[in-house]
Design an enzyme around this catalytic site. Sequence first.
Site, PDB file in Angstrom:
ATOM      1  N   GLY A 152       0.809  -1.212   0.000  1.00  0.00           N
ATOM      2  CA  GLY A 152       0.000   0.000   0.000  1.00  0.00           C
ATOM      3  C   GLY A 152       0.844   1.264   0.000  1.00  0.00           C
ATOM      4  O   GLY A 152       0.597   2.208   0.747  1.00  0.00           O
ATOM      5  N   LYS A 153       1.826   1.301  -0.872  1.00  0.00           N
ATOM      6  CA  LYS A 153       2.691   2.478  -0.931  1.00  0.00           C
ATOM      7  C   LYS A 153       1.992   3.663  -1.586  1.00  0.00           C
ATOM      8  O   LYS A 153       2.190   4.799  -1.167  1.00  0.00           O
ATOM      9  CB  LYS A 153       3.978   2.133  -1.705  1.00  0.00           C
ATOM     10  CG  LYS A 153       4.900   1.206  -0.945  1.00  0.00           C
ATOM     11  CD  LYS A 153       6.213   0.971  -1.662  1.00  0.00           C
ATOM     12  CE  LYS A 153       6.101   0.043  -2.850  1.00  0.00           C
ATOM     13  NZ  LYS A 153       5.708  -1.334  -2.515  1.00  0.00           N
TER      14      LYS A 153
END
Length: 651
Positions: free
Chosen positions: A120-121
Amino acid sequence: MDSEEAAVLLDELEGVSSELQAVEIQLQELLERQQELIDRKRLLKKKIQRLSEQSEAGTSAGDRDTAETWNNQDFPWSQALRDALRNSFQLENFRSLQLETINATMAGKDVFLIMPTGGGKSLCYQLPAVCSTGFTLVICPLVSLMEDQLMVLERLGVSATSLNASSSKEHVKWVHNEMINKKSQLKLIYVTPEKIAKSKLFMSRLEKAYQAGLLCRIAVDEVHCCSQWGHDFRPDYKALGILKRQFPNAPLIGLTATATSHVLKDAQKILCVQKSLTFTASFNRPNLFYEVRLKPSNSKDFIEDIVQLINSRYKGKSGIIYCFSQKDSEQVTISLQKLGIRAGTYHANMEPRDKTKVHTKWTANQMQIVVATVAFGMGIDKPDVRFVIHHSMSKSMENYYQESGRAGRDDGRADCILYYGFGDIFRISSMVVMENVGQQKLYEMVKYCQDLNKCRRVLIAQHFDEVWDSAKCNKMCDNCSHNKDCEQVDITKYCRDIMKILEQANQMDEKLTPLKLIDSWMGKGASKLRVALVQPPKLPRDEIERVIAHLLLQQVVREDFSFTAYATISYIKKGPKADLLKNEKYTISVHMKSRKSGAAKVKSPELSPNKSMSKISGPFNKKGERKRTNGDKVSVAKKTKISNDDSIVID
Ligand code: ADP
Ligand code: MG
Ligand code: ZN
């Protein structure tokens, strides 16, 4: 001089010399082991120090550089973040390190985030973009990657766009205007690094936007591409240093899934970032079940196995099957399709249009399975992938981690099943032979496959310099979940037999492929290659292969390559540590599945059990030996079949 006495002395001299040689090799081994332990010790100390620093920093307000300091929700922007998380992104909670990263970048710090693929960057710059005035510039290495993100953002109603070589004049003009429009709703502008390196016009627009206070943040995705030491160097990333020089007050955030500290330092230097925070997320993916199975010898049995899985455990569930070559992926697809399974191929040699079609259908669940080469990589972000099957092992542990990591991005349970085939070792080694540390990396992968004992998570962690506790696995790997039904078996006698075969072949100037070696050992094949004194081993085929693979990893034997115009062929020769066997006292042993308990029983908790499993996970069937039909092909990799593009993986 008494000739008899001389003969005795000479005999002894020879004995002493060879033992001395063995001792020297052993010393060498011990020195290598010493170095390994020293390195490990240093790493462990570093980790312990870091941990204690973090816990101290939790109490001292002075240190702003640790994750804990940033993990709270009472910043001036916290309410806005919470609202946007829920309303714009339709998410309930932050994942590990997202809040920290977002707070730090909101506070104007330069931040680097190392987080595994699927962690989930993107949210770490998309959410700040929505909560800030002006726009965020996002540097992204591939147009397809941008398009995937833009698709998601559009669905969420977040205003974002991209500029690339195929943008129309009107679009470019519109974007350039929005960049300096104080009332613009545009929150994110995605560009490739080429745009920064080559477009003066765009740079001058950025300059104007910056002066007007509208360039609020710069995100550099896949930031490891900056460094030549990384696995996916992009020359245009080198030019990105200009961003920090021209726009020193716009906070920069760099993101990657794969960066050793060396690569990260290099990237920071290239980006001209002086003081920054680095957050590193754990690479553990607790929801993934890791399993290695023995690859059935004939392709019909193999396909049946896979189909069994797909039609029971994974009925109606989305998945990926990774193959070694384009040809493999095409063949597997056809076999699956014939059995009524909705599968499609994806590899580098396809028309872009066809690739997109497969990807889109799969994303929309109109296609259950993509059968792909490593070309199916970047930007694959389907949350509900329930299984990733490796039809052949990957060429390195990094690759395996990335590929298998596409499973279970929704945090739900998913399986990563790798089919380990002896022949694949040589197919892949012939392919990576020209790569710098290609063979070393491949052997690490083989080591993972051969291991019947250690927690898969611990084995993976070693590659990311992380220390994981196997207790944290929660029985989510085959080796932790089955009741350790393997035993240490002394194979020294077998090794000596193999040495005799190799020595004789060498004297005859014959080269032995792995297959010929096995044939000779089993008393099959050309009679001149057999050795009279060598008895065929009373082992099933799989264990014979296990022994040879073990010797390869132990450097008792080695691969020797021969290059023809069409193929690279791998032969087996005596390895650097073969002479150790001259010492009578030297023994070699390897883990084998315990015969008493029969086939391995891999328990797979939440998913329903599958009949075929015990049949295929055990290394030998009840009757003993398994038939293999793989011809000499095992050691041949056709150069023409492996397009370079297929071995590029960025994630
Ligand atoms: P990465 O760039 O690290 O590989 P992405 O940013 O593409 O990963 O996100 C992977 C997936 O995780 C996306 O489907 C995204 O919607 C999802 N995701 C991200 N953050 C969260 C969160 N806080 N809660 C639930 N899902 C999330
Ligand atoms: Mg990403
Ligand atoms: Zn485990």
